[in-house]
Motif scaffolding. Structure first.
Motif, PDB file in Angstrom:
ATOM      1  N   GLY A  19       6.530   3.581  -2.708  1.00 41.51           N
ATOM      2  CA  GLY A  19       6.680   2.747  -3.668  1.00 41.51           C
ATOM      3  C   GLY A  19       5.329   2.607  -3.968  1.00 41.51           C
ATOM      4  N   ASN A 181       9.025  -3.723  -0.293  1.00 45.49           N
ATOM      5  CA  ASN A 181       9.547  -2.075  -0.728  1.00 45.49           C
ATOM      6  C   ASN A 181      11.039  -1.772  -0.790  1.00 45.49           C
ATOM      7  OD1 ASN A 181       7.494  -0.483  -2.228  1.00 45.49           O
ATOM      8  ND2 ASN A 181       6.194  -1.696  -0.468  1.00 45.49           N
ATOM      9  N   SER A 337       4.529  -2.195  -6.970  1.00 43.35           N
ATOM     10  CA  SER A 337       4.166  -1.617  -5.619  1.00 43.35           C
ATOM     11  C   SER A 337       3.801  -0.612  -5.293  1.00 43.35           C
ATOM     12  CB  SER A 337       5.289  -0.641  -4.988  1.00 43.35           C
ATOM     13  OG  SER A 337       5.923   0.247  -6.483  1.00 43.35           O
TER      14      SER A 337
END
Ligand code: PHE
Ligand code: NA
Length: 459
Positions: A19, A181, A337
């Motif tokens: 991420g 995530n 992210s």
């Protein structure tokens, strides 16, 4: 002192690392860098950079975080009393990045909304610089919405970006970052694959792919191409900002460092390749529609996402709103992210240094960065952002990477003990190549990059 948090599962850590790595750099930076540096031939320096610098550095940072269990400054302090400052330097880079990265994510969020009604009209370039960015020029005191359209300013999405990111960080490593995530990455992949497949079936897609993949062999002898490959790998893997040290400091004892590094790196590269297909297929479509050569439409960064892509969507055959949502939605989730990982880097540093609770550290770090980010949410901010981004990339990253790798491998001579540490938990053992890469190849290339950039600027 609170007990150090841990990831809940191995997949949780890998997803969070992916991420962080998969971000705007994959979607809007990589395709153009490849196209501009030899096309199909670029994949040779790129793979070389991945294997000789990217993955070795990732393993080094994972090992350091895992071994010393601290944020970047604490990890460097535990490494040697005299090197804490390297960690703070990386934290400072992370802080600066967060202040403008958050604004770009906010723009992507606003554009996801605009795309539903193609609100940018016939002149997306004019819309971005005029109607959209002027209306949020809070420095000059123009209130939001003062120009009388229904378009929300950048301030509202920016607040949203910060509220979401900080809410996730408040919840901590496992409940916050890991869970976020788990949702963001699959969502990002689904949206992105939809838009890539659609792009590949557009009329003219082949023109774009040919332009991207046609190898220009004469270019790979040029140092500029190699520097571009290493630069892309460093930025793309979020190396040398302390991010990967921070994330791996939450790994449980027996975690497999080497395997995780390979998985994270190859996942990141896969998304770059996918983005190359999608972006250049769409650019080929645009070239055909506008009857222009591909060189005239190929671009990267802000221009690609907020000017060229809206133009492409304007002439999209059917469902353009939906595909706009998929594209800008991908940017939002890829960006969020990554943003969370940079903010966590300085939040963890504050927490470790001042022995604060997570909530307090998030309030201080996140509060400070979000306030500074407002400066970039203005029309002037667009240019300011470009300048800061350039200096961070050319000097911040190359120099911080160089200093950290030289310190570890030459001054402190830690490579052997780090290698033993990482190899202990993995069936994938690194050998001599790992040390050679970190002792010679990586410092050599980074040093060369730094000097080249310096001379470029002195000219
Ligand atoms: N690796 C991210 C990308 O490819 C960039 C990034 C830089 C993320 C700094 C976080 C911090 O876009
Ligand atoms: Na990346």
């Amino acid at each position: 002192m609170e007990v150090r948090e841990q990831w809940g599962t191995r997949a949780g850590f890998v997803l969070a690392a992916v991420g962080s790595a998969v971000g705007l750099g994959n979607i809007w930076r990589f395709p153009y860098v490849a196209y501009d540096n030899g096309g199909g031939a670029f994949f040779i320096p790129y793979l070389f950079a991945l294997l000789t610098a990217g993955i070795p550095m990732l393993i080094m940072e994972f090992t350091m975080g895992h071994k010393y269990r601290g944020s970047a400054p604490l990890t460097y302090l535990r490494l040697n009393k005299k090197t804490e400052w390297i960690g703070w330097w990386q934290v400072a880079i992370a802080f600066v990045i967060s202040t403008y990265y958050s604004v770009i994510v906010a723009w992507a969020m606003a554009y996801a909304y605009f795309s539903l009604g193609l609100q940018w009209g016939n002149d997306p370039g004019g819309f971005l610089m005029g109607e959209y960015l002027q209306r949020v020029d809070i420095v000059n005191g123009a209130p939001i919405g003062s120009m009388g359209s229904i378009v929300p300013g950048v301030l509202i999405p920016l607040i949203l970006v910060w509220v979401i990111s900080l809410a996730i960080l408040f919840k901590g490593v496992k409940k916050g970052i890991e869970n976020a995530n788990r949702i963001f990455i699959p969502l990002l992949l689904v949206m992105f694959i939809i838009i890539v497949i659609r792009a590949l079936t557009l009329d003219g897609a082949m023109i774009g792919l040919e332009a991207l993949f046609k190898p220009n062999w004469s270019e790979i002898a040029s140092p500029k191409v190699w520097v571009a490959a290493y630069g892309q790998i460093f930025f793309s893997l979020s190396i040398a900002f302390g991010i990967m040290i921070t994330y791996s400091s939450y790994l449980p004892k027996g975690a497999d460092i080497n395997n995780n590094a390979f998985i994270a790196a190859f996942s990141n590269s896969s998304v770059e390749l996918l983005a190359g297909f999608g972006v250049f297929a769409a650019l080929g479509f645009m070239a055909k529609q506008a009857n222009l050569p591909i060189e005239e439409v190929a671009t990267a960064g802000i221009g690609l996402a907020f000017v060229v892509f809206p133009e492409i969507l304007n002439s999209f055959p059917g469902f353009n709103g939906f595909f706009g949502l998929m594209f800008f939605g991908s940017l939002v989730f890829a960006g969020l992210s990554s943003l969370i990982s940079v903010v966590e880097t300085f939040v963890a540093a504050i927490q470790d240094k001042f022995n604060l609770s997570r909530v307090k550290a998030v309030m201080i770090g996140g509060g400070l960065s979000s306030l500074v980010s407002i400066l970039f949410a203005t029309q002037g901010g667009l240019f300011f952002l470009d300048v800061v981004d350039y200096f961070i990339n050319t000097f911040g990253i190359a120099l911080a990477g160089l200093v950290s790798v030289i310190t570890v491998s030459w001054f402190l001579k830690k490579l052997t003990s780090f290698q033993d540490h990482a190899n202990l938990t993995s069936d994938l053992r690194t050998g001599l190549w790992w040390k050679v890469c970190l002792q010679i190849v990586t410092p050599g290339v980074l040093g060369y990059m730094f000097i080249l950039n310096l001379m470029d600027n002195l000219k």
